[in-house]
Design a protein around this motif. Structure first.
Motif, PDB file in Angstrom:
ATOM      1  N   GLY A 124       0.779  -1.228   0.000  1.00 54.16           N
ATOM      2  CA  GLY A 124       0.000   0.000   0.000  1.00 54.16           C
ATOM      3  C   GLY A 124       0.808   1.273   0.000  1.00 54.16           C
ATOM      4  O   GLY A 124       0.243   2.377   0.108  1.00 54.16           O
ATOM      5  N   ILE A 125       2.153   1.181  -0.143  1.00 57.78           N
ATOM      6  CA  ILE A 125       3.000   2.362   0.018  1.00 57.78           C
ATOM      7  C   ILE A 125       2.843   3.371  -1.121  1.00 57.78           C
ATOM      8  O   ILE A 125       3.264   4.521  -1.001  1.00 57.78           O
ATOM      9  N   ASN A 126       2.211   2.965  -2.214  1.00 54.00           N
ATOM     10  CA  ASN A 126       2.031   3.879  -3.351  1.00 54.00           C
ATOM     11  C   ASN A 126       0.697   4.620  -3.325  1.00 54.00           C
ATOM     12  O   ASN A 126       0.295   5.220  -4.330  1.00 54.00           O
ATOM     13  N   ASP A 127       0.035   4.599  -2.182  1.00 56.25           N
ATOM     14  CA  ASP A 127      -1.228   5.326  -2.056  1.00 56.25           C
ATOM     15  C   ASP A 127      -1.007   6.814  -2.333  1.00 56.25           C
ATOM     16  O   ASP A 127       0.048   7.368  -2.017  1.00 56.25           O
ATOM     17  N   HIS A 128      -2.017   7.477  -2.887  1.00 55.02           N
ATOM     18  CA  HIS A 128      -1.871   8.877  -3.289  1.00 55.02           C
ATOM     19  C   HIS A 128      -1.672   9.826  -2.117  1.00 55.02           C
ATOM     20  O   HIS A 128      -1.249  10.979  -2.306  1.00 55.02           O
ATOM     21  N   PHE A 218      -0.122  -0.348   4.585  1.00 56.36           N
ATOM     22  CA  PHE A 218      -1.059   0.774   4.440  1.00 56.36           C
ATOM     23  C   PHE A 218      -2.286   0.243   3.695  1.00 56.36           C
ATOM     24  O   PHE A 218      -2.157  -0.443   2.677  1.00 56.36           O
ATOM     25  N   THR A 219      -3.467   0.562   4.209  1.00 56.02           N
ATOM     26  CA  THR A 219      -4.692   0.082   3.579  1.00 56.02           C
ATOM     27  C   THR A 219      -5.668   1.236   3.404  1.00 56.02           C
ATOM     28  O   THR A 219      -5.977   1.941   4.369  1.00 56.02           O
ATOM     29  N   ARG A 220      -6.145   1.431   2.191  1.00 52.47           N
ATOM     30  CA  ARG A 220      -7.112   2.490   1.908  1.00 52.47           C
ATOM     31  C   ARG A 220      -8.486   2.081   2.415  1.00 52.47           C
ATOM     32  O   ARG A 220      -8.978   0.995   2.138  1.00 52.47           O
ATOM     33  N   LYS A 221      -9.127   2.955   3.214  1.00 49.01           N
ATOM     34  CA  LYS A 221     -10.474   2.720   3.728  1.00 49.01           C
ATOM     35  C   LYS A 221     -11.328   3.949   3.437  1.00 49.01           C
ATOM     36  O   LYS A 221     -11.464   4.835   4.275  1.00 49.01           O
ATOM     37  N   GLY A 222     -11.838   4.024   2.235  1.00 46.16           N
ATOM     38  CA  GLY A 222     -12.645   5.174   1.847  1.00 46.16           C
ATOM     39  C   GLY A 222     -11.812   6.438   1.776  1.00 46.16           C
ATOM     40  O   GLY A 222     -10.823   6.515   1.052  1.00 46.16           O
ATOM     41  N   ASN A 223     -12.193   7.437   2.568  1.00 44.45           N
ATOM     42  CA  ASN A 223     -11.475   8.707   2.564  1.00 44.45           C
ATOM     43  C   ASN A 223     -10.275   8.723   3.495  1.00 44.45           C
ATOM     44  O   ASN A 223      -9.558   9.716   3.555  1.00 44.45           O
ATOM     45  N   ASP A 238      -5.210  10.756   7.474  1.00 51.06           N
ATOM     46  CA  ASP A 238      -5.567  11.339   6.183  1.00 51.06           C
ATOM     47  C   ASP A 238      -4.361  11.427   5.257  1.00 51.06           C
ATOM     48  O   ASP A 238      -4.535  11.502   4.036  1.00 51.06           O
ATOM     49  N   MET A 239      -3.156  11.455   5.839  1.00 45.48           N
ATOM     50  CA  MET A 239      -1.959  11.533   5.009  1.00 45.48           C
ATOM     51  C   MET A 239      -0.770  10.967   5.772  1.00 45.48           C
ATOM     52  O   MET A 239      -0.784  10.875   7.012  1.00 45.48           O
ATOM     53  N   VAL A 240       0.266  10.574   5.030  1.00 44.82           N
ATOM     54  CA  VAL A 240       1.474   9.996   5.618  1.00 44.82           C
ATOM     55  C   VAL A 240       2.693  10.675   4.998  1.00 44.82           C
ATOM     56  O   VAL A 240       2.750  10.894   3.780  1.00 44.82           O
ATOM     57  N   ILE A 241       3.646  11.013   5.840  1.00 49.03           N
ATOM     58  CA  ILE A 241       4.947  11.492   5.375  1.00 49.03           C
ATOM     59  C   ILE A 241       5.970  10.407   5.686  1.00 49.03           C
ATOM     60  O   ILE A 241       6.140  10.018   6.845  1.00 49.03           O
ATOM     61  N   LEU A 242       6.626   9.893   4.648  1.00 48.25           N
ATOM     62  CA  LEU A 242       7.691   8.902   4.846  1.00 48.25           C
ATOM     63  C   LEU A 242       9.009   9.632   5.026  1.00 48.25           C
ATOM     64  O   LEU A 242       9.465  10.349   4.136  1.00 48.25           O
ATOM     65  N   SER A 243       9.606   9.466   6.195  1.00 43.03           N
ATOM     66  CA  SER A 243      10.900  10.096   6.476  1.00 43.03           C
ATOM     67  C   SER A 243      11.818   9.050   7.102  1.00 43.03           C
ATOM     68  O   SER A 243      12.404   9.253   8.158  1.00 43.03           O
TER      69      SER A 243
END
Length: 830
Positions: A124-128, A218-223, A238-243
């Motif tokens: 799921g790491i390529n989620d928008h 990472f799993t998309r669950k609607g919004n 709602d969002m993720v920052i990979l650092s």
């Protein structure tokens, strides 16, 4: 006319191009950059996202157009070099705008490919809604997402410098921010006890963070996006920052046959020249010997890259006349109100390199305490135990941290010692410093250690010592001791120590501590000059000890949060948010600049002037006041209405409580004699029961309780060494030995063992759920001072020899156990 080709812009490549033009007006210079921007302020990117920097254009140091106009450099953006042909001395370029591919020759080539963010293959790491931050394009994507979607929750994976800066800026946008970090601390360049200060500061800002935990998926669950952690927790965001980190981007040079160092960077010599004499390299992708260790390292910092660009240009034009000395990784970051800085090597790095060292921690004020606005700092230095050669330093505080770390870095780069720190002449006036600057002070304390006038001991060593071997001496005031102290310590105030020397045992190691170490040093000198031999001062005092021994992570703090109709996030009930009431008499007290116990003492004095129900607003700059005021209110019956921290100033609102009836002498005696220790008889060697024993023991120890485990009969098998020595036994002893588990790793389950399959399944399950193994739990217990006693009678009966038991286990009888049980308010039989 010489033709120079430079691959990559930003700090290194753009600097090299500009310097080349200043040195050679007639050279042909071509700069290739695969992105749109050739020179931008990458360190400012998080602050543009957070709104501190409001204009995007200010991030762009130079545009392609301004670079061409001023420097006459042929700048080709959106053009990527895909191949280096060393034999033909030419590069292959792909134009991303037109799609064409063409060749360009060179006389000399400069490669500055930089580093790329680590992006592991997590499902799921390529989620928008998952982003990395490395350049202006990344920044634009994050900024657009925040503007368009108005996220209210963010998860930052990785707690390095960039991760924490992003956490602060997303928090500033009004989001609930959660940090997930695999290591046991944030900011890897810091040592654990220094990072612990950052942990406690993050808590005051209501930042949620998980340590020793990672992301499974990472799993998309609607919004929303679900972040599944290795611990089994699931975070909705709602969002993720990979650092997670970066690594040298070396595919191009590796395919060209240029030599790489063991750490993956491009190997260069002292002139920043690769193994091809016509190719030079610089920036994040190069590996160069560290000035202290001599081992090849990468340095992902803009300052060294700029210096390297200038050196490369000089060597290209003037034929290798300038040498690069390397970088000691001097770095600094703003973490909410804190400034965190480091230079040189940490204790962790020195241990990895096998370098012997001594360290010391001091606390003080940013400037003279009598001048308003002084704020605290913590400074740790590391140095050679004999000649005092400086190895590194870390500093945390609110003011003047940058100039102090820069002074130390200068000494370090010049191969200096702690004696050079003493000699630094600094600009002094009360608003800026003290007559003895913190850097000077660190040098003076280090000299005391080297000359033997002071014996230091750190928090790790103290936590491993056992009570019968030592005397913990708290030389703070009784009020400070009452607010919090190391379990088992006696309290003799330093100013009364000379009159009370008879109370201090001479047959034990004396561990002295005060708030920050200064009074402890005075006490040590008094004791040592009065015939006490084994006297040690706790480095950093109780302040450092408390920071490191308390809970570090900050989990599940958003469970009570909710989003109201106005789209704002609230915690608890809105009615609880109003700390003031106009009709209540309120006074304000300024305790800024006072060090512990000053703020609490001032609070005590001022609140005595109030009537029950009246309030006091106190400001303090001592970080310890955040915890002390809560403890003080709990102990005194006053009510803490609210507490907040901003830019290093803590503001607490306290309401005076009703007077409590005076305790009788019998009540006072009863309270003083109430036992608080915990004891357990461990009779079984079943794996599950052993686990339960150590879970309870470690939990109690983490709360500061003295825990004693008494191992008897089969319980002795839990504390046997993994690699036991050969010992002589009689026939029965040998028979028992063959029938019983060899050590904790061989224990079986009490139920569903299934010929060993059950215990294997349990271990695998524990590993998957990141639960410590029984061996790790035992070591943690020993490290936390849990006392383990092996029953002598059981050892004789079961044929267990003392040499078979783990180091740190004591041997005693039932009287030893009963003595411990007398001091306990909890006694379990397992």
């Amino acid at each position: 006319m010489t033709k120079y080709v430079i691959i990559g812009g930003v700090a290194g490549g753009a600097t090299a191009a500009a310097r080349l033009r200043r040195l050679d007006e007639h050279a042909e210079i071509i700069l290739f950059e695969r992105g749109q921007n050739i020179s931008y302020a990458n360190c400012g990117l998080p602050y543009y996202i957070g709104g501190t920097i409001t204009e995007r254009e200010k991030l762009l140091v130079q545009t392609p157009e301004s670079f061409r106009a001023r420097l006459n450099v042929d700048v080709r953006v959106l053009q990527e070099v895909t191949k280096i042909d060393r034999d033909a001395k030419q590069v292959e370029i792909q134009n991303h705008t037109t799609g064409e591919t063409y060749l360009e020759s060179y006389d000399k080539l400069v490669v500055s490919p930089g580093a790329e963010p680590v992006k592991p293959p997590i499902p799921g790491i390529n989620d928008h809604s998952i982003f990395t931050l490395r350049n202006v394009s990344d920044t634009d994507r994050i900024k657009s997402f925040c503007d368009d979607h108005q996220p209210r929750r963010a998860v930052v994976v990785g707690a390095g410098f960039i991760g924490l800066e992003m956490a602060e800026n997303l928090h500033q946008l009004g989001m609930n921010v959660t940090i997930v970090e695999m290591a046991s601390q944030v900011m890897a360049p810091l040592d654990y006890e220094m990072a612990a200060e950052v942990h406690q500061h993050l808590k005051t800002k209501q930042v949620e963070f998980y340590l020793k935990d990672g992301v499974n998926a990472f799993t998309r669950k609607g919004n929303s996006l679900s972040v599944q952690l290795q611990s089994g927790r699931e975070l909705e965001t709602d969002m993720v920052i990979l650092s997670i980190g970066v690594r040298p981007e070396t595919k191009l040079v590796r395919e060209a046959g240029l030599e790489l160092a063991e750490n993956g960077g491009i190997k260069v010599n002292e002139y920043l020249q690769t193994n091809d004499p016509n190719i030079y390299a610089l920036g994040d992708a190069i590996a160069f010997p560290h000035p202290i260790t001599g081992n090849y390292v990468n340095t992902y910092l803009a300052g060294p890259a700029n210096k390297q660009g200038r050196i490369v240009a000089d060597n290209l034009v003037m034929n290798n006349t300038r040498k690069y000395k390397g970088a000691i990784a001097t770095a600094i970051a703003k973490v909410f109100d804190l400034t965190v800085a480091s230079t040189g090597l940490s204790a962790k790095a020195l241990k990895r390199e096998g370098i012997d060292y001594v360290s010391n921690i001091i606390h003080g004020s940013s400037h003279a305490g009598y001048y308003p606005g002084a704020l605290p700092y913590t400074l740790k230095i590391l140095f050679h135990p004999e000649n005092g050669k400086l190895y590194g330093a870390q500093m945390i505080g609110y003011k003047g941290i940058d100039k102090r770390i820069d002074l130390i870095a200068t000494v370090l780069m010049n191969n200096g010692s702690i004696y050079d720190l003493q000699e630094i002449e600094h600009a002094y006036a009360p608003p800026y410093s003290s007559a003895k600057d913190p850097v000077n002070q660190a040098g003076y304390v280090a000299e005391n250690i080297l000359t033997g006038r002071l014996k230091n001991i750190n928090w790790v060593e103290v936590s491993k010592l056992h009570a019968p071997q030592i005397c913990l001496l708290d030389v703070r005031t009784p009020s400070e001791h009452q607010l919090g102290h190391i379990e088992g310590s006696i309290n003799v105030e330093v100013d009364q120590l000379r009159q009370r020397l008879s109370e201090i045992p001479r047959d034990k190691k004396i561990i002295v501590y005060c708030g920050v170490g200064i009074r402890g040093y005075f006490a040590c000198r008094i004791l040592m000059q009065n015939g006490f031999e084994e006297v040690y001062n706790l480095s950093g005092g109780y302040k450092t000890y408390e920071h490191t021994m308390c809970k570090q992570s900050n989990e599940d703090i958003f469970e009570s949060s909710y989003i109201a109709k106005d789209d704002h996030i609230y915690r608890g009930k809105p009615a609880e948010a109003a700390p003031f009431a106009e009709h209540i008499k309120t006074i304000e007290v300024d305790a800024c600049g006072l060090q512990c116990p000053g703020p609490v003492l001032k609070l005590k004095t001022e609140i005595e002037k109030l009537k029950a129900g009246e309030r006091l607003i106190q400001k303090a700059s001592d970080p310890g006041f955040m915890k002390d005021v809560q403890s003080w209110c709990n102990m005194t019956g006053n009510k803490l209405i609210s507490i907040d921290s901003k830019e290093g100033i803590i503001t607490a609102v306290i309401e005076k409580g009703a007077e409590a009836p005076a305790a009788t002498s019998n009540e006072k005696t009863l309270a003083a004699n109430l036992p608080t220790n915990k004891t357990m008889v461990v009779f079984s060697d079943d794996m599950d029961r052993a686990l339960a024993s150590f879970v309870i023991a470690n939990g109690a120890a983490s709360m500061g309780k003295q825990v004693t485990l008494f191992f008897t009969f089969w319980g002795l098998n839990i504390i046997k060494k993994t690699d036991k020595p050969k010992v002589d036994k009689d026939l029965m002893g040998k028979m028992f030995g063959k029938m019983m588990p060899e050590n904790a790793g061989k224990l079986k389950l009490s139920k569903m063992n299934m010929f060993g399959m059950g215990s294997l399944m349990m271990k695998k399950r524990m590993l998957a759920k990141r639960v410590d193994s029984i061996e790790d739990m035992i070591q943690t217990a020993l490290d936390n001072g849990v006392k383990m006693i092996a029953c002598q009678m059981s050892m004789d009966v079961m044929g267990v020899n003392a040499d078979e038991l783990m180091d740190g286990v004591e041997i005693g009888g039932v009287a030893t156990y009963l003595e411990e049980a007398e001091q306990a308010n909890l006694n379990l039989f397992i």
